[in-house]
Design an enzyme around this catalytic site. Structure first.
Site: not given
Length: 614
Positions: A260, A413, A451
């Site tokens: 990520c 995040h 995401h």
């Protein structure tokens, strides 16, 4: 002792891409996030830009409902009827008919094959044979951050069976070039090939049927693997496409994979190249298309995704609220998977001034650290303390204590998982305490776009630049109540959009699976120009201000055409191909057609002290 060389400052001169919020360039995607905080003119401009991507959308409400996180639509696959195979055993003999070309080689010994003619055969299979029977199931995960409804990047250029992530890369990189406002031929006349690089990738590679997914699924589904699926599936193929078909550049190329944190890893490559003087212009980015049934099921099996059943339980409701599936720092159930492609152009400060490039901000550094010893590869660790601490320290060095404490914000995040809300908030709160920050604004835009895995940092960067341009910090829209295990003594977490006043910098944070932690420091355009003025002088800034007016006029004209649907992606397939016979090669340089400056073959001064004088 000799003085250390002054680092070039990596300046952001363009962004582009496509995400659930729409087109990235000129801050259109950001405007969709903060739609209800915009003035009427900007709101109408945003809707107009969306309408060019969403043919047939029924008015403003349709444009809004067809963007951001929402229930999975059927353009990629039917989430209510996901194809599977179930195990079974034949209780009686079976007789089947098939094409000769589909017979396995060798034919299993228990099969009895009788030719029927016309290239077909009858196959008798005995009782007890193990079978895989086609069936469907309803996905337990029905929410996703999808590109705008009706938008099909494959229809905009000759996509030739490209995986979806590559289709998105072609569109996103073209969007970036439009916002650059400088014709690429100008770049080629100014720079030599070795002064340019492209670093782009996708964390999950290309996993749909046109990429690795087709390689892995086809044999089990009775299909043949094609000649394109394997080569087009590589995770670094985005960089290859940009080099070959969009820019036509022969410079540096590559891409890193960091789960990520992948976008920030590629950003670090570009920043390091420019600061060292190795490159003068770098394109960085990622393109991620993980809305594939097997990928969604894989993350669900990990317990990472918010399932419909859990969403219903959170709301004590009979129906799942798909638009509110991602809830960073609140009571949540898991992250919401998404697709996105994001790209940026970095230049060294001198080149940006010389070309009259628009200055959106700067990235003085990106910090990356692993977690050290771990109990499990998926568990968070200590690396994020190191990346956030170093980013905050650099902000203090460049901007001063007061600016760090009062005029910076954090793009968390913020995945929307119970584990993230605890661990990341603790990191941010402890770093705030260490640097004397009492009210640190924190936003988490995954509540809007989901995401996008490797592209997540690019989504955050685009949003940070949007805040610098508009003064609006997106609220965490799904944050009805901060969860009790969130560490927020020194953090400001707001559900509403805010206007926190002049902001000098953003810290963009990423926590990736396996211990891939990264934090980027991004400076505002105003603070970037202040640094450039200190280094280059007032006259250089005044000259740039005259040049950039023309660049901005070109950007505005391009954007008007793009928002009206009058532009197509840049895609030069088979155009201007050169081979070795087209080059001018000597022991001092290599000259390529189309490039004003040759690639020099010169001594590397970095090794001078190692060489003995005869």
């Amino acid at each position: 002792m000799s003085a250390l060389p002054v680092s070039a400052l990596p300046v952001i001169t363009a962004i582009g891409g496509i995400s659930p919020a729409g087109r990235t360039a000129c801050h259109h995607g950001f405007h969709r996030l903060v739609m209800d905080a915009l003035d009427s003119t900007t709101r109408e401009r945003t809707l107009h830009a969306l309408s060019s991507l969403m043919p047939g959308a029924p008015g403003a409400d349709g444009l809004l409902q067809g963007t951001l996180i929402r229930r999975l639509e059927n353009n990629l696959f039917d989430a209510d009827n996901v194809g599977i195979h179930v195990n079974a055993r034949a209780s009686a003999p079976l007789v089947l008919e098939m094409r000769d070309m589909d017979l396995p080689s060798p034919v299993p010994a228990s099969w009895h094959v009788t030719p029927l003619g016309d290239k077909r055969s009858r196959v008798a299979i005995p009782a007890g044979a193990e079978l895989l029977l086609p069936a469907t199931r309803r996905s337990r995960v029905q929410s996703a951050g999808q590109l705008p409804s009706g938008f099909d990047p494959a229809a905009l250029y000759p996509s030739r069976h490209h995986p979806r992530a590559l289709q998105m890369a072609v569109f996103g990189a073209s969007d970036m070039l439009g916002m650059l406002g400088i014709d690429w031929s100008v770049i080629q006349r100014r720079l030599a090939p070795q002064e340019i690089a492209v670093y782009a990738s996708s964390a999950m590679s290309q996993l749909d049927d046109n990429g690795f997914g087709g390689v892995l699924r086809s044999p089990a589904l009775g299909r043949r693997i094609t000649s394109k699926q394997l080569p087009l599936g590589f995770g670094g193929m985005s960089a290859d496409f940009i080099n070959a078909y969009i820019l036509g550049t022969a410079g540096g190329t590559g891409g890193m994979l960091g789960a990520c944190a992948t976008f920030l890893y590629n950003l670090q490559l570009g920043v390091n190249d420019i600061r060292s003087g190795r490159r003068r212009l770098v394109v960085v980015g990622t393109s991620e298309a993980p809305l594939v049934p097997e990928v969604i099921e894989g993350y669900r099996a990990m317990g990472a995704l918010g399932e419909d059943e859990t969403l219903r339980q959170l709301d004590n409701s009979d129906t799942a609220d798909h638009r509110r599936a991602c809830r960073p720092f609140g009571f949540n159930a898991g992250f919401t998977i998404a697709e996105s492609a994001q790209f940026a152009v970095l230049m060294d400060d001198a080149l940006a001034l010389e070309l009259g490039a628009d200055i959106l901000g700067a990235v003085p550094d990106v910090f990356v650290h692993a977690d050290g010893p771990k109990k499990s590869i998926s568990a968070p660790g200590v690396g994020n303390y190191l990346t956030m601490g170093r980013a905050a320290a650099l902000a203090r060095q460049l901007l001063g204590e007061k600016s760090l404490r009062e005029r910076t914000f954090v793009h968390a995040h913020g995945t929307g998982t119970p584990q993230n809300r605890t661990t990341e908030s603790e990191v941010l709160d402890r770093i705030a305490e260490a640097f004397g920050i009492s009210h640190w604004p924190v936003t988490a835009i995954k509540c809007y776009v989901g995401h996008s895995l490797g592209s997540a940092g690019g989504d955050q960067l685009a949003a940070a630049l949007g805040t610098f341009a508009t003064g609006i910090l997106p609220g965490i829209a799904t944050l009805d109540q901060i969860a009790p295990d969130v560490h927020a003594d020194r953090l400001t977490l707001s559900q509403a959009h805010t206007r926190p006043g002049k902001q000098d910098a953003a810290l963009i944070n990423a926590k990736g699976f396996g211990g891939n932690n990264a934090t980027a420091l991004v400076l505002s355009p105003e603070r970037t120009c202040a640094l450039l003025r200190a280094r280059h002088g007032e006259n250089a800034l005044c000259t740039w201000q005259g040049r950039v007016k023309g660049t901005r006029a070109h950007i505005a004209a391009w954007d008007a055409h793009a928002s009206a649907g009058q532009t197509k992606p840049v895609y030069h397939f088979g155009e201007g191909v050169i081979d070795g016979q087209d080059l001018e090669v000597s022991d001092s340089h290599v000259r390529l057609p189309g490039w004003a400056h040759p690639l020099p073959l010169e001594d590397d001064k970095g090794f001078a002290e190692y060489l003995q004088n005869d």
